[in-house]
Design a protein around this motif. Structure first.
Motif, PDB file in Angstrom:
ATOM      1  N   THR A   9       0.872  -1.174   0.000  1.00  0.00           N
ATOM      2  CA  THR A   9       0.000   0.000   0.000  1.00  0.00           C
ATOM      3  C   THR A   9       0.904   1.217   0.000  1.00  0.00           C
ATOM      4  N   MET A  10       0.710   2.101  -0.959  1.00  0.00           N
ATOM      5  CA  MET A  10       1.559   3.290  -1.052  1.00  0.00           C
ATOM      6  C   MET A  10       0.716   4.545  -0.913  1.00  0.00           C
ATOM      7  N   SER A  11       1.346   5.582  -0.418  1.00  0.00           N
ATOM      8  CA  SER A  11       0.705   6.890  -0.304  1.00  0.00           C
ATOM      9  C   SER A  11       1.602   7.923  -0.942  1.00  0.00           C
ATOM     10  N   ILE A  12       0.985   8.932  -1.532  1.00  0.00           N
ATOM     11  CA  ILE A  12       1.751  10.041  -2.099  1.00  0.00           C
ATOM     12  C   ILE A  12       1.060  11.345  -1.722  1.00  0.00           C
ATOM     13  N   LEU A  13       1.863  12.332  -1.371  1.00  0.00           N
ATOM     14  CA  LEU A  13       1.385  13.668  -1.051  1.00  0.00           C
ATOM     15  C   LEU A  13       2.248  14.632  -1.851  1.00  0.00           C
ATOM     16  N   SER A  14       1.683  15.227  -2.888  1.00  0.00           N
ATOM     17  CA  SER A  14       2.468  16.084  -3.772  1.00  0.00           C
ATOM     18  C   SER A  14       1.651  17.306  -4.178  1.00  0.00           C
ATOM     19  N   GLU A  15       2.309  18.293  -4.715  1.00  0.00           N
ATOM     20  CA  GLU A  15       1.691  19.556  -5.110  1.00  0.00           C
ATOM     21  C   GLU A  15       1.909  19.839  -6.589  1.00  0.00           C
ATOM     22  N   ARG A  16       1.215  20.846  -7.073  1.00  0.00           N
ATOM     23  CA  ARG A  16       1.324  21.343  -8.455  1.00  0.00           C
ATOM     24  C   ARG A  16       0.938  20.283  -9.475  1.00  0.00           C
ATOM     25  N   ARG A  17      -0.123  19.535  -9.181  1.00  0.00           N
ATOM     26  CA  ARG A  17      -0.643  18.557 -10.125  1.00  0.00           C
ATOM     27  C   ARG A  17      -1.819  19.121 -10.913  1.00  0.00           C
ATOM     28  N   VAL A  18      -2.434  20.191 -10.407  1.00  0.00           N
ATOM     29  CA  VAL A  18      -3.533  20.853 -11.115  1.00  0.00           C
ATOM     30  C   VAL A  18      -3.102  22.248 -11.541  1.00  0.00           C
ATOM     31  N   LEU A  19      -2.658  23.045 -10.592  1.00  0.00           N
ATOM     32  CA  LEU A  19      -2.196  24.405 -10.889  1.00  0.00           C
ATOM     33  C   LEU A  19      -0.708  24.381 -11.201  1.00  0.00           C
ATOM     34  N   ARG A  20      -0.344  25.017 -12.282  1.00  0.00           N
ATOM     35  CA  ARG A  20       1.063  25.026 -12.707  1.00  0.00           C
ATOM     36  C   ARG A  20       1.878  26.012 -11.876  1.00  0.00           C
ATOM     37  N   PRO A  21       3.171  25.743 -11.683  1.00  0.00           N
ATOM     38  CA  PRO A  21       4.031  26.706 -11.000  1.00  0.00           C
ATOM     39  C   PRO A  21       4.057  28.024 -11.784  1.00  0.00           C
ATOM     40  N   TYR A  22       3.928  29.113 -11.076  1.00  0.00           N
ATOM     41  CA  TYR A  22       3.859  30.418 -11.735  1.00  0.00           C
ATOM     42  C   TYR A  22       5.246  30.928 -12.120  1.00  0.00           C
ATOM     43  N   GLY A  23       5.256  31.829 -13.104  1.00  0.00           N
ATOM     44  CA  GLY A  23       6.493  32.481 -13.511  1.00  0.00           C
ATOM     45  C   GLY A  23       6.602  33.863 -12.883  1.00  0.00           C
ATOM     46  N   MET A  24       7.763  34.460 -13.002  1.00  0.00           N
ATOM     47  CA  MET A  24       7.987  35.795 -12.436  1.00  0.00           C
ATOM     48  C   MET A  24       8.606  36.708 -13.485  1.00  0.00           C
ATOM     49  N   ALA A  25       8.390  37.991 -13.327  1.00  0.00           N
ATOM     50  CA  ALA A  25       8.970  39.017 -14.200  1.00  0.00           C
ATOM     51  C   ALA A  25       8.656  38.754 -15.671  1.00  0.00           C
ATOM     52  N   GLY A  26       7.410  38.311 -15.946  1.00  0.00           N
ATOM     53  CA  GLY A  26       7.001  38.066 -17.329  1.00  0.00           C
ATOM     54  C   GLY A  26       7.247  36.653 -17.807  1.00  0.00           C
ATOM     55  N   GLY A  27       7.805  35.813 -16.964  1.00  0.00           N
ATOM     56  CA  GLY A  27       8.076  34.421 -17.343  1.00  0.00           C
ATOM     57  C   GLY A  27       6.803  33.588 -17.356  1.00  0.00           C
ATOM     58  N   GLY A  28       6.789  32.552 -18.166  1.00  0.00           N
ATOM     59  CA  GLY A  28       5.620  31.689 -18.297  1.00  0.00           C
ATOM     60  C   GLY A  28       5.501  30.684 -17.168  1.00  0.00           C
ATOM     61  N   GLU A  29       4.343  30.019 -17.138  1.00  0.00           N
ATOM     62  CA  GLU A  29       4.103  28.991 -16.136  1.00  0.00           C
ATOM     63  C   GLU A  29       4.955  27.754 -16.423  1.00  0.00           C
ATOM     64  N   GLY A  30       5.275  27.007 -15.379  1.00  0.00           N
ATOM     65  CA  GLY A  30       5.979  25.743 -15.536  1.00  0.00           C
ATOM     66  C   GLY A  30       5.005  24.631 -15.885  1.00  0.00           C
ATOM     67  N   LYS A  31       5.516  23.453 -16.124  1.00  0.00           N
ATOM     68  CA  LYS A  31       4.679  22.288 -16.433  1.00  0.00           C
ATOM     69  C   LYS A  31       4.152  21.696 -15.134  1.00  0.00           C
ATOM     70  N   GLN A  32       2.866  21.331 -15.126  1.00  0.00           N
ATOM     71  CA  GLN A  32       2.302  20.697 -13.933  1.00  0.00           C
ATOM     72  C   GLN A  32       2.831  19.276 -13.803  1.00  0.00           C
ATOM     73  N   GLY A  33       2.845  18.761 -12.575  1.00  0.00           N
ATOM     74  CA  GLY A  33       3.311  17.407 -12.326  1.00  0.00           C
ATOM     75  C   GLY A  33       2.224  16.383 -12.613  1.00  0.00           C
ATOM     76  N   LEU A  34       2.602  15.107 -12.576  1.00  0.00           N
ATOM     77  CA  LEU A  34       1.671  14.029 -12.876  1.00  0.00           C
ATOM     78  C   LEU A  34       2.117  12.776 -12.134  1.00  0.00           C
ATOM     79  N   ASN A  35       1.170  12.109 -11.461  1.00  0.00           N
ATOM     80  CA  ASN A  35       1.432  10.844 -10.779  1.00  0.00           C
ATOM     81  C   ASN A  35       0.589   9.771 -11.444  1.00  0.00           C
ATOM     82  N   LEU A  36       1.231   8.729 -11.963  1.00  0.00           N
ATOM     83  CA  LEU A  36       0.520   7.679 -12.683  1.00  0.00           C
ATOM     84  C   LEU A  36       0.759   6.316 -12.041  1.00  0.00           C
ATOM     85  N   LEU A  37      -0.309   5.519 -11.990  1.00  0.00           N
ATOM     86  CA  LEU A  37      -0.208   4.105 -11.643  1.00  0.00           C
ATOM     87  C   LEU A  37      -0.316   3.349 -12.960  1.00  0.00           C
TER      88      LEU A  37
END
Length: 111
Positions: A9-37
């Motif tokens: 039985t495994m558990s995972i607790l992670s972030e940025r799977r729906v909302l992408r990491p934001y950019g700064m000073a005009g930079g674009g958003e990063g790629k969102q993460g993904l956890n697959l079985l």
């Protein structure tokens, strides 16, 4: 990818799977993460979301794709094609239902 040697039985607790990491000073958003079985012996994968506890059998694999960082600064002219090219996944998402949870899971898989 992680492949167990015995059933567990495994558990995972992670972030940025729906909302992408934001950019700064005009930079674009990063790629969102993904956890697959990835079910052993089958050519299908299940998006397990950012927070999950599930049973994993021998032969199954867990793939954790960490999110990319947001960009910093504006793009130089002519670099748009490099940034917008997308990598295609070898696995398809199979929704479990049609309610709010299925919509949430599908939104996680939309890149």
């Amino acid at each position: 990818e992680i492949e167990p040697l015995r059933k567990l039985t495994m558990s995972i607790l992670s972030e940025r799977r729906v909302l992408r990491p934001y950019g700064m000073a005009g930079g674009g958003e990063g790629k969102q993460g993904l956890n697959l079985l990835i079910k052993g012996g089958e050519k299908r994968s299940i998006n397990i979301g950012g927070r999950c506890t599930t049973d994993v059998d021998v032969g199954d694999r867990i793939r954790i794709e960490t999110p990319g960082g947001g960009g910093y600064g504006k793009l130089e002219e002519g670099m748009e094609d490099v940034v917008t090219s997308k990598k295609r996944s070898a696995f398809e998402f199979i929704p479990h239902g049609q309610g709010k949870l299925a919509k949430y899971a599908n939104d996680q898989n939309t890149v």
